[in-house]
Design a protein around this motif. Structure first.
Motif, PDB file in Angstrom:
ATOM      1  N   TYR A 124       2.558  -0.016  11.426  1.00  0.00           N
ATOM      2  CA  TYR A 124       1.183  -0.528  11.499  1.00  0.00           C
ATOM      3  C   TYR A 124       1.022  -1.562  12.602  1.00  0.00           C
ATOM      4  O   TYR A 124       1.827  -2.478  12.735  1.00  0.00           O
ATOM      5  CB  TYR A 124       0.750  -1.171  10.170  1.00  0.00           C
ATOM      6  CG  TYR A 124       0.590  -0.187   9.048  1.00  0.00           C
ATOM      7  CD1 TYR A 124      -0.411   0.778   9.087  1.00  0.00           C
ATOM      8  CD2 TYR A 124       1.450  -0.207   7.960  1.00  0.00           C
ATOM      9  CE1 TYR A 124      -0.547   1.698   8.055  1.00  0.00           C
ATOM     10  CE2 TYR A 124       1.313   0.704   6.929  1.00  0.00           C
ATOM     11  CZ  TYR A 124       0.316   1.661   6.988  1.00  0.00           C
ATOM     12  OH  TYR A 124       0.181   2.566   5.974  1.00  0.00           O
ATOM     13  N   ASP A 125      -0.063  -1.426  13.363  1.00  0.00           N
ATOM     14  CA  ASP A 125      -0.491  -2.486  14.270  1.00  0.00           C
ATOM     15  C   ASP A 125      -1.277  -3.518  13.472  1.00  0.00           C
ATOM     16  O   ASP A 125      -1.169  -4.708  13.723  1.00  0.00           O
ATOM     17  CB  ASP A 125      -1.341  -1.912  15.406  1.00  0.00           C
ATOM     18  CG  ASP A 125      -0.501  -1.037  16.327  1.00  0.00           C
ATOM     19  OD1 ASP A 125       0.328  -1.583  17.055  1.00  0.00           O
ATOM     20  OD2 ASP A 125      -0.672   0.197  16.271  1.00  0.00           O
ATOM     21  N   THR A 126      -2.075  -3.030  12.521  1.00  0.00           N
ATOM     22  CA  THR A 126      -2.822  -3.895  11.595  1.00  0.00           C
ATOM     23  C   THR A 126      -2.972  -3.152  10.279  1.00  0.00           C
ATOM     24  O   THR A 126      -3.250  -1.950  10.271  1.00  0.00           O
ATOM     25  CB  THR A 126      -4.228  -4.240  12.139  1.00  0.00           C
ATOM     26  OG1 THR A 126      -4.117  -4.832  13.428  1.00  0.00           O
ATOM     27  CG2 THR A 126      -4.969  -5.194  11.209  1.00  0.00           C
ATOM     28  N   PHE A 127      -2.779  -3.889   9.192  1.00  0.00           N
ATOM     29  CA  PHE A 127      -3.103  -3.337   7.873  1.00  0.00           C
ATOM     30  C   PHE A 127      -4.212  -4.213   7.303  1.00  0.00           C
ATOM     31  O   PHE A 127      -4.030  -5.410   7.115  1.00  0.00           O
ATOM     32  CB  PHE A 127      -1.898  -3.327   6.915  1.00  0.00           C
ATOM     33  CG  PHE A 127      -2.173  -2.447   5.731  1.00  0.00           C
ATOM     34  CD1 PHE A 127      -1.694  -1.151   5.696  1.00  0.00           C
ATOM     35  CD2 PHE A 127      -2.977  -2.889   4.686  1.00  0.00           C
ATOM     36  CE1 PHE A 127      -2.004  -0.311   4.632  1.00  0.00           C
ATOM     37  CE2 PHE A 127      -3.301  -2.064   3.625  1.00  0.00           C
ATOM     38  CZ  PHE A 127      -2.810  -0.769   3.602  1.00  0.00           C
ATOM     39  N   TRP A 128      -5.362  -3.606   7.025  1.00  0.00           N
ATOM     40  CA  TRP A 128      -6.535  -4.303   6.505  1.00  0.00           C
ATOM     41  C   TRP A 128      -6.518  -4.229   4.985  1.00  0.00           C
ATOM     42  O   TRP A 128      -6.819  -3.183   4.410  1.00  0.00           O
ATOM     43  CB  TRP A 128      -7.806  -3.687   7.069  1.00  0.00           C
ATOM     44  CG  TRP A 128      -7.902  -3.803   8.558  1.00  0.00           C
ATOM     45  CD1 TRP A 128      -7.506  -2.878   9.488  1.00  0.00           C
ATOM     46  CD2 TRP A 128      -8.423  -4.909   9.295  1.00  0.00           C
ATOM     47  NE1 TRP A 128      -7.751  -3.357  10.750  1.00  0.00           N
ATOM     48  CE2 TRP A 128      -8.311  -4.594  10.666  1.00  0.00           C
ATOM     49  CE3 TRP A 128      -8.966  -6.148   8.920  1.00  0.00           C
ATOM     50  CZ2 TRP A 128      -8.737  -5.471  11.657  1.00  0.00           C
ATOM     51  CZ3 TRP A 128      -9.391  -7.007   9.918  1.00  0.00           C
ATOM     52  CH2 TRP A 128      -9.276  -6.670  11.269  1.00  0.00           C
ATOM     53  N   LEU A 129      -6.159  -5.331   4.342  1.00  0.00           N
ATOM     54  CA  LEU A 129      -6.056  -5.401   2.886  1.00  0.00           C
ATOM     55  C   LEU A 129      -7.299  -6.077   2.315  1.00  0.00           C
ATOM     56  O   LEU A 129      -7.471  -7.292   2.430  1.00  0.00           O
ATOM     57  CB  LEU A 129      -4.800  -6.180   2.479  1.00  0.00           C
ATOM     58  CG  LEU A 129      -4.559  -6.344   0.982  1.00  0.00           C
ATOM     59  CD1 LEU A 129      -4.295  -4.995   0.319  1.00  0.00           C
ATOM     60  CD2 LEU A 129      -3.395  -7.306   0.737  1.00  0.00           C
ATOM     61  N   SER A 130      -8.178  -5.263   1.722  1.00  0.00           N
ATOM     62  CA  SER A 130      -9.361  -5.799   1.039  1.00  0.00           C
ATOM     63  C   SER A 130      -8.979  -6.071  -0.407  1.00  0.00           C
ATOM     64  O   SER A 130      -8.265  -5.282  -1.020  1.00  0.00           O
ATOM     65  CB  SER A 130     -10.522  -4.801   1.085  1.00  0.00           C
ATOM     66  OG  SER A 130     -10.961  -4.591   2.411  1.00  0.00           O
ATOM     67  N   GLU A 131      -9.480  -7.207  -0.941  1.00  0.00           N
ATOM     68  CA  GLU A 131      -9.118  -7.599  -2.295  1.00  0.00           C
ATOM     69  C   GLU A 131     -10.355  -7.968  -3.100  1.00  0.00           C
ATOM     70  O   GLU A 131     -11.215  -8.709  -2.632  1.00  0.00           O
ATOM     71  CB  GLU A 131      -8.156  -8.781  -2.255  1.00  0.00           C
ATOM     72  CG  GLU A 131      -6.836  -8.422  -1.567  1.00  0.00           C
ATOM     73  CD  GLU A 131      -5.915  -9.609  -1.429  1.00  0.00           C
ATOM     74  OE1 GLU A 131      -5.156  -9.864  -2.382  1.00  0.00           O
ATOM     75  OE2 GLU A 131      -5.969 -10.273  -0.368  1.00  0.00           O
TER      76      GLU A 131
END
Length: 187
Positions: A124-131
């Motif tokens: 991953y270059d970026t992992f977008w973790l929405s919570e």
């Protein structure tokens, strides 16, 4: 081939992305997160997911995608979705699947489930973790391999990822999205 690999998931307070029936419940759906996710997928050159993960949005049929499955060996076009390639990672590399799907560069959005996220965990270059901190899904499906024994944060950290500042997506429900990036990386 030149790709930017980004992961996207929204999780409950207990790290679940779906209920016990492998379905994302309405309690985990928020307009702010939906808009963020939809805009990201509109920028993606390719979407990668398993058989239970599909965004079901108006632009979904137009998007090129790889659908992971163990039911096939050779790469093939999905007979139900002409923009989708069925891919078994045990029989073809990601690069081979991308070539078959005629995608050579751009942002690749990984949207789950847990086994799919795992394949890309060190890419991953970026992992977008929405919570969603006020939602709990007891007995649900963990967002990553290793959840709930570990938290999503612990799993990402164990793969060398570090969080940046979170963005507020839904003030009324406290829903945030945090970009996680490789430690020491400049993406």
């Amino acid at each position: 081939m030149s790709f930017r690999i980004e992961g996207y998931v929204i999780v409950s307070a207990d790290g679940m992305l779906a209920d016990a029936g492998h379905v994302m419940p309405d309690s985990l759906k928020f307009e702010g997160d939906k808009l963020f996710f939809e805009q990201a997928l509109d920028r993606a050159a390719l979407i990668v997911h398993g058989r239970n993960s599909h965004e079901q949005q108006p632009n979904s049929p137009k998007r090129k995608r790889l659908i992971l499955t163990r039911k096939i060996k050779a790469l093939t076009v999905d007979p139900e979705m002409p923009n989708a390639t069925l891919w078994n990672p045990e029989h073809a590399s990601f690069e081979q699947a991308c070539a078959f799907a005629d995608v050579a560069s751009g942002m690749v959005a990984i949207i789950g489930g847990p086994a799919v996220f795992e394949i890309f965990m060190d890419r991953y270059d970026t992992f977008w973790l929405s919570e969603a901190p006020h939602v709990r899904l007891p007995g649900g499906e963990g967002c990553f391999v290793g959840v709930p024994e570990q938290t999503p944060h612990e799993v990402l950290s164990s793969h060398g990822m570090k969080p940046d500042a979170p963005y507020l997506l839904d003030a009324a429900h406290g829903v945030t999205v945090t970009p996680w990036r490789p430690a020491g990386g400049s993406t």
